[in-house]
Design a protein around this motif. Sequence first.
Motif, mmCIF file in Angstrom:
data_model
loop_
_atom_site.group_PDB
_atom_site.id
_atom_site.type_symbol
_atom_site.label_atom_id
_atom_site.label_comp_id
_atom_site.label_asym_id
_atom_site.label_seq_id
_atom_site.Cartn_x
_atom_site.Cartn_y
_atom_site.Cartn_z
ATOM 1 N N HIS A 1 24.639 -14.339 -0.810
ATOM 2 C CA HIS A 1 25.378 -15.553 -0.457
ATOM 3 C C HIS A 1 24.448 -16.765 -0.461
ATOM 4 C CE1 HIS A 1 27.908 -18.243 2.021
ATOM 5 N NE2 HIS A 1 28.900 -17.570 1.464
ATOM 6 N N ALA A 2 23.276 -16.634 0.135
ATOM 7 C CA ALA A 2 22.317 -17.742 0.177
ATOM 8 C C ALA A 2 21.875 -18.132 -1.237
ATOM 9 C CB ALA A 2 21.112 -17.366 1.031
ATOM 10 N N LEU A 3 21.578 -17.153 -2.075
ATOM 11 C CA LEU A 3 21.155 -17.443 -3.446
ATOM 12 C C LEU A 3 22.273 -18.109 -4.245
ATOM 13 C CD1 LEU A 3 19.265 -14.137 -4.273
ATOM 14 C CD2 LEU A 3 18.248 -16.423 -4.117
ATOM 15 N N ALA A 4 23.483 -17.593 -4.118
ATOM 16 C CA ALA A 4 24.605 -18.119 -4.897
ATOM 17 C C ALA A 4 24.974 -19.537 -4.490
ATOM 18 C CB ALA A 4 25.814 -17.194 -4.744
ATOM 19 N N PHE A 5 24.828 -19.856 -3.209
ATOM 20 C CA PHE A 5 25.198 -21.182 -2.727
ATOM 21 C C PHE A 5 24.006 -22.125 -2.630
ATOM 22 C CE2 PHE A 5 28.908 -18.744 -1.644
ATOM 23 C CZ PHE A 5 29.934 -19.620 -1.926
ATOM 24 N N GLY A 6 22.854 -21.672 -3.127
ATOM 25 C CA GLY A 6 21.683 -22.540 -3.193
ATOM 26 C C GLY A 6 21.106 -22.927 -1.851
ATOM 27 N N SER A 7 21.274 -22.062 -0.867
ATOM 28 C CA SER A 7 20.695 -22.352 0.447
ATOM 29 C C SER A 7 19.540 -21.402 0.712
ATOM 30 C CB SER A 7 21.761 -22.227 1.544
ATOM 31 O OG SER A 7 22.330 -20.943 1.541
#
Length: 132
Positions: A18-24
């Motif tokens: 989730h963090a990687l996909a949303f750039g966070s």
Amino acid sequence: MELKVRFPVDDQVLSTLHALAFGSAAGDVQPWAARLERHALTWVGAFDNEQLIGFVQVCWDGGAHAFVLDTAVHPDHGRRGIGRLLVARAADEARAAGCEWLHVDYEPHLTDFYVGACGFSPTDAALLRLRG
């Protein structure tokens, strides 16, 4: 690539995706498994050699309306149609559960994905920020 419905969720793995996909920045591990079991109609994962590379969940009102949330594809696997396949499978699952409508909220830059690739009809919607 294999799609799996209602697969056993590893909170660390899904939080990282989730963090990687949303750039966070990768941060706190979220209690995905507990949230999904409690609130989701279904969820779908895309796996490449048993590695989670994509995810989507569908929540619902217990009746006719279901809602797409958290569509995420690992950046290394983007632009290959994985997101579209995830949403299509999620739609199939919602349809099989008896839902009549599948809703999604998205930012303007995702219009081509949700309306063009996934077949959603654009609608007017509103948002009320409750915190922050």
